[in-house]
Design a protein around this motif. Structure first.
Motif, PDB file in Angstrom:
ATOM      1  N   LYS A  33      31.127  17.316 -38.461  1.00  0.00           N
ATOM      2  CA  LYS A  33      32.201  18.265 -38.739  1.00  0.00           C
ATOM      3  C   LYS A  33      31.616  19.371 -39.599  1.00  0.00           C
ATOM      4  N   TYR A  34      31.637  20.571 -39.047  1.00  0.00           N
ATOM      5  CA  TYR A  34      31.052  21.730 -39.708  1.00  0.00           C
ATOM      6  C   TYR A  34      29.598  21.443 -40.041  1.00  0.00           C
ATOM      7  N   ASN A  65      37.209  20.589 -32.649  1.00  0.00           N
ATOM      8  CA  ASN A  65      37.484  19.156 -32.614  1.00  0.00           C
ATOM      9  C   ASN A  65      37.490  18.709 -31.159  1.00  0.00           C
ATOM     10  N   THR A  67      37.394  15.368 -30.241  1.00  0.00           N
ATOM     11  CA  THR A  67      37.619  13.920 -30.219  1.00  0.00           C
ATOM     12  C   THR A  67      38.521  13.465 -29.075  1.00  0.00           C
TER      13      THR A  67
END
Length: 155
Positions: A33-34, A65, A67
């Motif tokens: 993430k980032y 994102n 996911t």
């Protein structure tokens, strides 16, 4: 020839990516993430290496994102990250070298390359989709299914 865990961690450091080992819920192995990568600390060293390569792949190739893998766009981004990991940890020349060193089956090859058997199997499927049944490289022919490496003898 192929990258060690330490070399992968150095790439993360060079990119100013915070890398941490942590406990994840369920069967989650890693997350990017980032500029942060988390790896499940319960994994063995070989699994951590495979997961770190894939998470670096996410850092370089994915946006947002992803996911929810029901989305076609997200699945495509997942595949890009996995391709990065496959080609980073199992370059074609390393398959040739392993064959030369005497690896005769997938278990031995996975152990030699320090990847999981599942990762290796997925990598070989990736190469077969990319190149077809085989590829010729440096006077060798690599057949992907079943995995066979042949050397050309030109005289």
């Amino acid at each position: 020839m192929n990258m060690t865990f330490e070399q992968l961690a150095q790439i993360a450091e060079d990119e100013n990516i915070e890398f941490i080992e942590m406990t994840f819920p369920g069967d989650l192995k890693g997350l990017c993430k980032y500029k942060k990568i988390g790896i499940n600390k319960k994994l063995n060293s070989t699994e951590k290496r495979c997961v770190l390569a894939e998470e670096l792949g996410h850092y370089y190739t994915t946006v947002g994102n992803i996911t929810d893998l029901k989305s076609v766009c997200n699945r495509k981004q997942e595949i890009k990250a996995r391709k990065y990991a496959f080609e980073t940890l199992v370059p074609l020349k390393s398959i040739i070298k392993a064959s030369y060193e005497g690896c005769i089956n997938l278990y031995e090859l996975a152990e030699y390359l320090d990847v999981t058997e599942k990762f290796l199997s997925d990598t070989l499927e990736h190469y077969q989709r990319k190149y077809g049944l085989y590829i010729e490289l440096d006077n060798y022919c690599i057949y992907f299914n079943p995995l066979t490496v042949c050397k050309y003898n030109y005289e």
